[in-house]
Write a protein that holds these residues in place. Structure first.
Motif, PDB file in Angstrom:
ATOM      1  N   THR A  53       0.852  -1.185   0.000  1.00  0.00           N
ATOM      2  CA  THR A  53       0.000   0.000   0.000  1.00  0.00           C
ATOM      3  C   THR A  53       0.889   1.236   0.000  1.00  0.00           C
ATOM      4  O   THR A  53       1.968   1.238   0.609  1.00  0.00           O
ATOM      5  CB  THR A  53      -0.931   0.035   1.219  1.00  0.00           C
ATOM      6  N   THR A  54       0.429   2.283  -0.668  1.00  0.00           N
ATOM      7  CA  THR A  54       1.251   3.486  -0.775  1.00  0.00           C
ATOM      8  C   THR A  54       0.378   4.703  -1.003  1.00  0.00           C
ATOM      9  O   THR A  54      -0.703   4.609  -1.589  1.00  0.00           O
ATOM     10  CB  THR A  54       2.276   3.346  -1.924  1.00  0.00           C
ATOM     11  N   ALA A  55       0.877   5.842  -0.535  1.00  0.00           N
ATOM     12  CA  ALA A  55       0.233   7.117  -0.834  1.00  0.00           C
ATOM     13  C   ALA A  55       0.800   7.635  -2.152  1.00  0.00           C
ATOM     14  O   ALA A  55       2.014   7.602  -2.374  1.00  0.00           O
ATOM     15  CB  ALA A  55       0.492   8.121   0.287  1.00  0.00           C
ATOM     16  N   CYS A  56      -0.084   8.091  -3.032  1.00  0.00           N
ATOM     17  CA  CYS A  56       0.359   8.607  -4.326  1.00  0.00           C
ATOM     18  C   CYS A  56      -0.661   9.619  -4.834  1.00  0.00           C
ATOM     19  O   CYS A  56      -1.864   9.344  -4.854  1.00  0.00           O
ATOM     20  CB  CYS A  56       0.524   7.471  -5.336  1.00  0.00           C
ATOM     21  N   ASP A  57      -0.183  10.762  -5.261  1.00  0.00           N
ATOM     22  CA  ASP A  57      -1.014  11.796  -5.864  1.00  0.00           C
ATOM     23  C   ASP A  57      -0.882  11.670  -7.375  1.00  0.00           C
ATOM     24  O   ASP A  57       0.192  11.926  -7.936  1.00  0.00           O
ATOM     25  CB  ASP A  57      -0.534  13.170  -5.395  1.00  0.00           C
ATOM     26  N   ILE A  58      -1.951  11.247  -8.052  1.00  0.00           N
ATOM     27  CA  ILE A  58      -1.832  10.992  -9.492  1.00  0.00           C
ATOM     28  C   ILE A  58      -1.676  12.269 -10.308  1.00  0.00           C
ATOM     29  O   ILE A  58      -1.375  12.198 -11.501  1.00  0.00           O
ATOM     30  CB  ILE A  58      -2.998  10.149 -10.037  1.00  0.00           C
ATOM     31  N   THR A  59      -1.851  13.424  -9.681  1.00  0.00           N
ATOM     32  CA  THR A  59      -1.589  14.673 -10.412  1.00  0.00           C
ATOM     33  C   THR A  59      -0.093  14.984 -10.461  1.00  0.00           C
ATOM     34  O   THR A  59       0.330  15.908 -11.170  1.00  0.00           O
ATOM     35  CB  THR A  59      -2.335  15.851  -9.766  1.00  0.00           C
ATOM     36  N   ASP A  60       0.704  14.229  -9.718  1.00  0.00           N
ATOM     37  CA  ASP A  60       2.165  14.407  -9.674  1.00  0.00           C
ATOM     38  C   ASP A  60       2.802  13.368 -10.590  1.00  0.00           C
ATOM     39  O   ASP A  60       2.864  12.188 -10.253  1.00  0.00           O
ATOM     40  CB  ASP A  60       2.644  14.238  -8.227  1.00  0.00           C
ATOM     41  N   ARG A  61       3.290  13.798 -11.733  1.00  0.00           N
ATOM     42  CA  ARG A  61       3.827  12.859 -12.714  1.00  0.00           C
ATOM     43  C   ARG A  61       5.025  12.082 -12.163  1.00  0.00           C
ATOM     44  O   ARG A  61       5.177  10.883 -12.436  1.00  0.00           O
ATOM     45  CB  ARG A  61       4.220  13.613 -13.986  1.00  0.00           C
ATOM     46  N   THR A  62       5.856  12.736 -11.379  1.00  0.00           N
ATOM     47  CA  THR A  62       7.008  12.043 -10.800  1.00  0.00           C
ATOM     48  C   THR A  62       6.547  10.920  -9.871  1.00  0.00           C
ATOM     49  O   THR A  62       7.116   9.820  -9.876  1.00  0.00           O
ATOM     50  CB  THR A  62       7.896  13.036 -10.028  1.00  0.00           C
ATOM     51  N   ALA A  63       5.510  11.208  -9.093  1.00  0.00           N
ATOM     52  CA  ALA A  63       4.979  10.192  -8.174  1.00  0.00           C
ATOM     53  C   ALA A  63       4.398   9.014  -8.946  1.00  0.00           C
ATOM     54  O   ALA A  63       4.568   7.848  -8.561  1.00  0.00           O
ATOM     55  CB  ALA A  63       3.924  10.810  -7.263  1.00  0.00           C
ATOM     56  N   ILE A  64       3.713   9.291 -10.060  1.00  0.00           N
ATOM     57  CA  ILE A  64       3.135   8.214 -10.875  1.00  0.00           C
ATOM     58  C   ILE A  64       4.232   7.369 -11.509  1.00  0.00           C
ATOM     59  O   ILE A  64       4.150   6.131 -11.546  1.00  0.00           O
ATOM     60  CB  ILE A  64       2.205   8.792 -11.956  1.00  0.00           C
ATOM     61  N   ASP A  65       5.271   8.007 -12.010  1.00  0.00           N
ATOM     62  CA  ASP A  65       6.386   7.251 -12.607  1.00  0.00           C
ATOM     63  C   ASP A  65       7.016   6.328 -11.574  1.00  0.00           C
ATOM     64  O   ASP A  65       7.363   5.177 -11.871  1.00  0.00           O
ATOM     65  CB  ASP A  65       7.429   8.209 -13.167  1.00  0.00           C
ATOM     66  N   SER A  66       7.172   6.820 -10.342  1.00  0.00           N
ATOM     67  CA  SER A  66       7.755   6.005  -9.275  1.00  0.00           C
ATOM     68  C   SER A  66       6.825   4.851  -8.913  1.00  0.00           C
ATOM     69  O   SER A  66       7.275   3.715  -8.724  1.00  0.00           O
ATOM     70  CB  SER A  66       8.020   6.883  -8.054  1.00  0.00           C
ATOM     71  N   LEU A  67       5.520   5.137  -8.822  1.00  0.00           N
ATOM     72  CA  LEU A  67       4.545   4.103  -8.481  1.00  0.00           C
ATOM     73  C   LEU A  67       4.569   2.966  -9.491  1.00  0.00           C
ATOM     74  O   LEU A  67       4.513   1.786  -9.121  1.00  0.00           O
ATOM     75  CB  LEU A  67       3.140   4.720  -8.435  1.00  0.00           C
ATOM     76  N   MET A  68       4.664   3.314 -10.761  1.00  0.00           N
ATOM     77  CA  MET A  68       4.542   2.310 -11.812  1.00  0.00           C
ATOM     78  C   MET A  68       5.878   1.723 -12.252  1.00  0.00           C
ATOM     79  O   MET A  68       5.915   0.860 -13.137  1.00  0.00           O
ATOM     80  CB  MET A  68       3.787   2.912 -13.000  1.00  0.00           C
ATOM     81  N   ALA A  69       6.960   2.143 -11.615  1.00  0.00           N
ATOM     82  CA  ALA A  69       8.291   1.664 -11.998  1.00  0.00           C
ATOM     83  C   ALA A  69       8.449   0.148 -11.934  1.00  0.00           C
ATOM     84  O   ALA A  69       9.126  -0.439 -12.798  1.00  0.00           O
ATOM     85  CB  ALA A  69       9.352   2.345 -11.140  1.00  0.00           C
ATOM     86  N   PRO A  70       7.844  -0.543 -10.937  1.00  0.00           N
ATOM     87  CA  PRO A  70       8.019  -2.002 -10.905  1.00  0.00           C
ATOM     88  C   PRO A  70       7.411  -2.720 -12.106  1.00  0.00           C
ATOM     89  O   PRO A  70       7.800  -3.851 -12.409  1.00  0.00           O
ATOM     90  CB  PRO A  70       7.304  -2.415  -9.609  1.00  0.00           C
ATOM     91  N   GLY A  71       6.442  -2.099 -12.766  1.00  0.00           N
ATOM     92  CA  GLY A  71       5.768  -2.738 -13.896  1.00  0.00           C
ATOM     93  C   GLY A  71       4.587  -3.570 -13.424  1.00  0.00           C
ATOM     94  O   GLY A  71       4.710  -4.347 -12.467  1.00  0.00           O
ATOM     95  N   PHE A  72       3.441  -3.397 -14.078  1.00  0.00           N
ATOM     96  CA  PHE A  72       2.233  -4.116 -13.699  1.00  0.00           C
ATOM     97  C   PHE A  72       1.597  -4.759 -14.929  1.00  0.00           C
ATOM     98  O   PHE A  72       1.657  -4.224 -16.034  1.00  0.00           O
ATOM     99  CB  PHE A  72       1.230  -3.171 -13.029  1.00  0.00           C
ATOM    100  N   ASP A  73       0.982  -5.903 -14.695  1.00  0.00           N
ATOM    101  CA  ASP A  73       0.293  -6.606 -15.773  1.00  0.00           C
ATOM    102  C   ASP A  73      -1.136  -6.103 -15.961  1.00  0.00           C
ATOM    103  O   ASP A  73      -1.693  -6.194 -17.059  1.00  0.00           O
ATOM    104  CB  ASP A  73       0.261  -8.112 -15.479  1.00  0.00           C
ATOM    105  N   ALA A  74      -1.727  -5.598 -14.871  1.00  0.00           N
ATOM    106  CA  ALA A  74      -3.097  -5.086 -14.934  1.00  0.00           C
ATOM    107  C   ALA A  74      -3.217  -3.891 -13.997  1.00  0.00           C
ATOM    108  O   ALA A  74      -2.677  -3.903 -12.885  1.00  0.00           O
ATOM    109  CB  ALA A  74      -4.111  -6.157 -14.553  1.00  0.00           C
TER     110      ALA A  74
END
Length: 320
Positions: A53-74
């Protein structure tokens, strides 16, 4: 199968997480990990696989890039600023509903993994002068900022899918009722509170008349349909990745009658009808006659009756 739920702290996000934990598979594969992200770190259910679980503000592009860095299938993209909030605070709606969604799509594009992406849109994309019933191919004509932002998101998901950046599918959600918890800033919030509060022996105010009609789905069926939407094969979606989620067309009167059939006559006595011009102005532009033919053909479902919606709430969500 590694899965991300953006908006994982919301009530649908939490229900979806619990359902995925219980079934432990998606698209015929075992779930190896699940990440729940929201503006504040969400709660995590017990599961036979790792949950982060993590806090993430999707309006922050840097935060989104970090969130999705591991790679997701869905990816389930559920996060949104709801209707009345987006109408009252235009910038908030644009930041989250439009630019936030674009941030997620861009992060997915640059990773080059083409994940399955389930985007929750809204029937608020429709409005104005179009014939009934509204079908999947009816041209959107939103009458609110929220509807406009969601309509743009639909087009982006379709185009990013056409280009092979994501394997997207957009589900236009009916009003979800009965929602647990406290009222939120959605204009449709009263469509749950007029059932939820009376069932807890509390008074509720309905801002529209008893003959007001709308289109509804229970939280339980919403979650099942989100999962089924993720499991549809891309080839079966056709050239449009967007569809209306099945629901029931009901009047306020019919909802109250269903509650009475399940819980007896006393709860209905706690509902007071009181006109609210601000809410009325928003919901009067919404439509209620929908033909969800595509979703039905692909295996998504509506509740059999609103009595089911009431029973599901009593079984799943009413405080003890």
């Amino acid at each position: 199968m590694n899965i991300l739920i953006i908006g994982g702290g919301g009530f649908i996000g939490q229900k979806l997480a619990r359902r995925l934990a219980a079934r432990a598979t998606l698209r015929g594969q075992e779930i190896s990990g699940l990440t729940l992200a929201d503006i504040a770190a969400p709660d995590a259910p017990e599961a036979p696989f790792d949950i982060a679980t993590t806090a993430c503000d999707i309006t922050d592009r840097t935060a989104i890039d970090s969130l999705m860095a591991p790679g997701f299938d869905a990816i389930f993209l559920l996060a949104a600023v709801v209707s009345s909030h987006a109408e009252a605070e235009f910038e908030d709606g644009m930041k989250v509903n439009l630019h936030g969604a674009l941030n997620v799509l861009e992060a997915a594009r640059l990773q080059g993994r083409a994940p399955v992406l389930v985007f929750t849109s809204s029937l608020a994309v429709f409005g104005g002068e179009v014939p009934d019933p509204i079908r999947d191919w009816t041209i959107p004509n939103p009458q609110t900022s929220y509807g406009t932002q969601k309509a743009i998101g639909e087009l982006l998901v379709n185009d990013y899918s056409r280009r092979g950046f994501v394997d997207g599918r957009t589900l236009r959600l009916p009003t979800i009722s009965v929602r647990p918890g406290k009222p939120n800033r959605a204009a449709s919030s009263f469509m749950s509170s007029i059932i939820r509060e009376p069932l807890s022996r509390q008074e509720a105010v309905c801002p529209v008349d008893p003959d007001f009609e709308h289109y509804y789905l229970s939280p339980r069926l919403c979650v099942e349909n989100l999962i089924r939407g993720a499991e549809i094969e891309a080839a079966d979606l056709g050239q449009s990745r967007t569809m209306i989620m099945p629901g029931q067309r009901l009047s306020i009167r019919q909802m109250i009658e269903a509650m009475t059939a399940v819980a007896g006559p006393e709860p209905a006595k706690l509902i007071r009808f009181e006109d609210d011009p601000a809410i009325r102005d928003i919901v009067s532009g919404w439509r209620f006659d929908y033909d969800p033919a595509k979703a039905l053909a692909l295996g998504l479902e509506a509740d059999d009756s609103f009595e089911d919606n009431v029973r599901h709430y009593l079984q799943d969500d009413r405080p003890a």
